[in-house]
Design a protein around this motif. Sequence first.
Motif, mmCIF file in Angstrom:
data_model
loop_
_atom_site.group_PDB
_atom_site.id
_atom_site.type_symbol
_atom_site.label_atom_id
_atom_site.label_comp_id
_atom_site.label_asym_id
_atom_site.label_seq_id
_atom_site.Cartn_x
_atom_site.Cartn_y
_atom_site.Cartn_z
ATOM 1 N N ARG A 1 1.511 7.322 -6.288
ATOM 2 C CA ARG A 1 0.458 8.317 -6.469
ATOM 3 C C ARG A 1 0.946 9.730 -6.128
ATOM 4 N NH1 ARG A 1 -4.324 6.467 -8.566
ATOM 5 N NH2 ARG A 1 -4.616 8.472 -9.570
ATOM 6 N N LEU A 2 1.771 9.821 -5.086
ATOM 7 C CA LEU A 2 2.254 11.117 -4.620
ATOM 8 C C LEU A 2 3.534 11.517 -5.338
ATOM 9 C CD1 LEU A 2 1.568 10.740 -0.803
ATOM 10 C CD2 LEU A 2 0.231 11.987 -2.478
ATOM 11 N N GLN A 3 3.842 10.840 -6.457
ATOM 12 C CA GLN A 3 4.943 11.221 -7.327
ATOM 13 C C GLN A 3 6.298 11.166 -6.646
ATOM 14 O OE1 GLN A 3 4.168 12.396 -10.497
ATOM 15 N NE2 GLN A 3 2.067 13.114 -10.350
ATOM 16 N N LEU A 4 6.450 10.276 -5.693
ATOM 17 C CA LEU A 4 7.777 10.127 -5.092
ATOM 18 C C LEU A 4 8.640 9.290 -6.038
ATOM 19 C CD1 LEU A 4 6.729 9.552 -1.418
ATOM 20 C CD2 LEU A 4 8.381 11.244 -2.146
ATOM 21 N N PRO A 5 9.916 9.637 -6.189
ATOM 22 C CA PRO A 5 10.768 8.890 -7.108
ATOM 23 C C PRO A 5 11.042 7.478 -6.585
ATOM 24 C CG PRO A 5 12.036 10.507 -5.887
ATOM 25 C CD PRO A 5 10.607 10.737 -5.529
ATOM 26 N N ARG A 6 11.132 6.499 -7.477
ATOM 27 C CA ARG A 6 11.400 5.096 -7.144
ATOM 28 C C ARG A 6 10.541 4.601 -5.989
ATOM 29 N NH1 ARG A 6 17.014 4.396 -8.618
ATOM 30 N NH2 ARG A 6 16.865 2.190 -8.038
ATOM 31 N N PRO A 7 9.194 4.599 -6.168
ATOM 32 C CA PRO A 7 8.287 4.271 -5.056
ATOM 33 C C PRO A 7 8.551 2.901 -4.438
ATOM 34 C CG PRO A 7 7.102 4.359 -7.143
ATOM 35 C CD PRO A 7 8.451 4.932 -7.400
ATOM 36 N N GLU A 8 9.092 1.964 -5.211
ATOM 37 C CA GLU A 8 9.305 0.629 -4.653
ATOM 38 C C GLU A 8 10.518 0.592 -3.725
ATOM 39 O OE1 GLU A 8 9.571 1.547 -7.720
ATOM 40 O OE2 GLU A 8 11.629 1.102 -8.327
ATOM 41 N N ARG A 9 11.368 1.617 -3.821
ATOM 42 C CA ARG A 9 12.589 1.583 -3.027
ATOM 43 C C ARG A 9 12.630 2.648 -1.931
ATOM 44 N NH1 ARG A 9 16.906 0.200 -6.429
ATOM 45 N NH2 ARG A 9 18.313 0.895 -4.796
ATOM 46 N N ALA B 1 5.958 11.803 2.039
ATOM 47 C CA ALA B 1 5.926 10.504 2.706
ATOM 48 C C ALA B 1 5.015 10.566 3.923
ATOM 49 C CB ALA B 1 7.335 10.091 3.115
ATOM 50 N N MET B 2 4.972 11.746 4.551
ATOM 51 C CA MET B 2 4.126 11.896 5.722
ATOM 52 C C MET B 2 2.646 11.923 5.324
ATOM 53 S SD MET B 2 4.829 14.079 8.924
ATOM 54 C CE MET B 2 3.696 14.167 10.262
ATOM 55 N N VAL B 3 2.364 12.555 4.193
ATOM 56 C CA VAL B 3 0.986 12.549 3.686
ATOM 57 C C VAL B 3 0.574 11.106 3.404
ATOM 58 C CG1 VAL B 3 -0.534 13.277 1.815
ATOM 59 C CG2 VAL B 3 1.159 14.868 2.721
ATOM 60 N N ALA B 4 1.491 10.338 2.797
ATOM 61 C CA ALA B 4 1.210 8.932 2.519
ATOM 62 C C ALA B 4 0.911 8.184 3.812
ATOM 63 C CB ALA B 4 2.398 8.299 1.808
ATOM 64 N N MET B 5 1.699 8.493 4.853
ATOM 65 C CA MET B 5 1.538 7.820 6.135
ATOM 66 C C MET B 5 0.167 8.114 6.728
ATOM 67 S SD MET B 5 4.559 7.740 8.841
ATOM 68 C CE MET B 5 4.180 8.752 10.220
ATOM 69 N N ALA B 6 -0.275 9.370 6.573
ATOM 70 C CA ALA B 6 -1.582 9.746 7.109
ATOM 71 C C ALA B 6 -2.688 8.982 6.390
ATOM 72 C CB ALA B 6 -1.794 11.259 6.965
ATOM 73 N N MET B 7 -2.434 8.604 5.121
ATOM 74 C CA MET B 7 -3.466 7.935 4.342
ATOM 75 C C MET B 7 -3.392 6.418 4.452
ATOM 76 S SD MET B 7 -3.626 10.334 1.034
ATOM 77 C CE MET B 7 -5.260 9.720 0.688
ATOM 78 N N ALA B 8 -2.506 5.927 5.282
ATOM 79 C CA ALA B 8 -2.272 4.482 5.369
ATOM 80 C C ALA B 8 -3.554 3.705 5.637
ATOM 81 C CB ALA B 8 -1.230 4.190 6.436
ATOM 82 N N LYS C 1 0.836 -1.198 0.000
ATOM 83 C CA LYS C 1 0.000 0.000 0.000
ATOM 84 C C LYS C 1 0.877 1.256 0.000
ATOM 85 C CE LYS C 1 -3.947 2.143 1.619
ATOM 86 N NZ LYS C 1 -5.221 2.068 2.276
ATOM 87 N N ALA C 2 1.949 1.216 0.775
ATOM 88 C CA ALA C 2 2.862 2.348 0.823
ATOM 89 C C ALA C 2 3.401 2.628 -0.575
ATOM 90 C CB ALA C 2 4.006 2.060 1.784
ATOM 91 N N GLU C 3 3.768 1.556 -1.266
ATOM 92 C CA GLU C 3 4.330 1.717 -2.604
ATOM 93 C C GLU C 3 3.320 2.389 -3.537
ATOM 94 O OE1 GLU C 3 6.247 -1.880 -4.049
ATOM 95 O OE2 GLU C 3 5.803 -1.176 -6.068
ATOM 96 N N ARG C 4 2.046 1.918 -3.441
ATOM 97 C CA ARG C 4 1.009 2.518 -4.272
ATOM 98 C C ARG C 4 0.840 4.005 -3.971
ATOM 99 N NH1 ARG C 4 -1.801 -2.141 -3.229
ATOM 100 N NH2 ARG C 4 -3.222 -1.180 -1.757
#
Lengths: 275, 547
Positions: B138-146, B163-170, B131-134
Amino acid sequence: MQFLRTLRQTTISARIGMAMVLITLLAAILAPVIAPYEEAEVVADVWLPPGDGHLLGTDQLGRDLFTRMVYGARNTIAIALLITCLAFLVGVVGGLLAATMRGWVDMLLSRIVDVVMAFPALILSLMVLSIMGASIPVLIIVISLLDATKVYRLARALAMDIEVMEFVEAARLSGEGTWWIITKEILPNALPALIAEFGLRFCFIFLFISALSFLGLGIQPPAADWGSMVRDNAGAISFDMMTPLWPAGAIAFLTIGINLVVDWFLHRSAQIRAR
Amino acid sequence: MDPLLSIRELTLKGRGNDAWVTLLDKIDLDLRRGEVLGLIGESGAGKSTLGLAAMGYTRTGCRITEGSVMFDGMQLVGAPRKALLALRGTRIAYVAQSAAASFNPAHQLVHQFAETPVQRGIMDFDAARQKAERLYRRLQLPRPERIGFRYPHQVSGGQLQRAMVAMAMACDPDIIVFDEPTTALDVTTQIEVLSAIKEAIQLRQTAALYITHDLAVVAQVADRIMVLQHGRQVEEGGTRDLIDAPKESYTRDLLNVRRQKKTTISPSREVVLEVTGVTAGYTKRKNVVEEISLKVRKGRTVAVVGESGSGKTSLARVITGLLPAAQGQISFDGAVLAPSLKGRSKETLRRLRMVYQMPDVALNPRQKIRRILGRPLEFFFHMDAQAKQRKVLELLDMIEMGPEFYDRYPSELSGGQKQRICIARALASQPDLIICDEVTSALDQLVAEGILKLLQRLQDQLGVSYLFITHDLATVKAIADEVIVMLKGRIVEQGPRDEMFIPPHHDYTRRLFRSVPEMDPAWLDNLLASRDGDQLGYFERSDEPVV
């Protein structure tokens, strides 16, 4: 006025602490007036119980214990205070200089301190005192230099934190000299922590002297001091006597008193900084 | 449809100086599913307090005295701790201002991402990682899998905030509270985070409270805006309505704040400071500023613009002599200056002064104002006590502060007042040049505007020159005569202000200028729409660490 106002804002525990310190200090200052006998005068049989003209009984040589306690306060506190002041003078000046000048001054002072601190304090002082002889001037110089290393570390760390603040940089940019920066910009901001440390350090030194006296290398007889009084009367415990507990209690009394005051002071200066 | 979050007559008090102070006064707020409400106001207006109260949380020393907070049919005021804990992180999430301070530096990003969902038993670690990777993608972070396996210090500030926005949406929360998520970022980075937030909210129809002090920023993301002042609700309305037709004067002030513009004056001839080909660095191998050349003329202002890490402050340190230049030459009023502070005369130091970004640490907390302002008078002019007192009062008057401040400590002053004292301290020595290092960045916009006006008035009166370091282009418009744009320690463009705001631009200057949010709700959408045709690309920043 300011002093009275501050005093009114103190907490109960701080007031108790102040009273405890004040009682001890009064006893020390007024020793000749309060004490019923001479400091080293043998007045009765050994290890008499309290009462009968001897408030706390007598010690292992038949000297009045109360008299010895009062004079003991005088010797121990005066010497510990002198040592603390000396240690702070050396340590604070060194620490602030090192933090402000950096470079080789800091390097040199810090390495000397590291070397001294590498030896356990008690063993080092036992060594020096055995070689030089256990006289009071030697005792004062040895312990104050040993303790100055700890004060140096604290003062240097505090000053390092303050030195990077922009008001210090602003003073430098105005062309202020090192002495001005140390005394007017850095020291006033480090003072609350240093004063609190002064109280604690005084306790440690005071206990350290007691420990040295207990080992026979501190204040020499017949001068009374609380540490050696505990040692000399320790045997009385096996005869169900309270004798050594009185000087031990006095040590605890003063230590707790000082700590209560220091706690309040630390708390207060933390509040000022948070404001 | 019933609102998801409904706050009624919320009054919250905080303990300060032996009395209860009202921090929030009878606030009403409704938030529907999928709606974004912007909370705006100056510091101390109660924005963050309200944001936290919406989660049923109060800071230590605060308590809710009246009112209710209803979340999806559940009363949060006075709810048991356990029930609240179950909500937080899963149904209501929070994004803090400084991601750098909010991440645990000892753990990898994805582990911190997975902490809440795994602990609550919503998903196992593998599911959370996917889910984090997805979300990272979505949030345009480079190399999402890594990128999840990086530690917080290994990614840039903008990436960390995303990354923090992603964390809030976990846990797919119903509401996210954003507390000034872009305030600590550069304008060019702010764009990325803003668009990420906007996309994230639209994606899941998440409701959000967006807290900020910048009206232009909130206009991009919010459907409605609520203006707060001193814990009171000033005005509330749809974003477009509020910006086009504000009802209250306070809102109008906030809207007008960034529209100040300096009148253009002819360039003066006399050069006060001339820097030629200066290169300097903290280590021999790496230079922080390279080949810098600039001129500051008498009675004029040169603004140095660039994002953090571009070498602006280092340039100031080189000019003041704190960081001696390795190459090049600095001349002041025709005479060449020694590179190091130690080699400079007292007279030079008197004429070249500096004002800092953070007034809190630029004033000695143990000195009273009279001492702070009196010292330069005594040091440079050897004034006696009487002359000193007269002059200090005069200085206070000059910075629009009354004689009542004469005997106060800095802690008894507000941020803006402290900055005024810093300016007065610089002025006390009657300098020819003042270097202003981000002097308005730590202040609220209305207060900052006051400082800028003061600086301008002082320049008109005293003919002092400024070298004005800033990252904010609105400030540049308000104060500069000439502009210098810096990137990675070098000057990429320089010239008179009016020419600088007209294309053609250096690529970086263009990106910098286009990144400043405008007071137009459609601005971000338009910018993002044009992004495909934009050769520069906002999302491929070459200067970020490659992940």
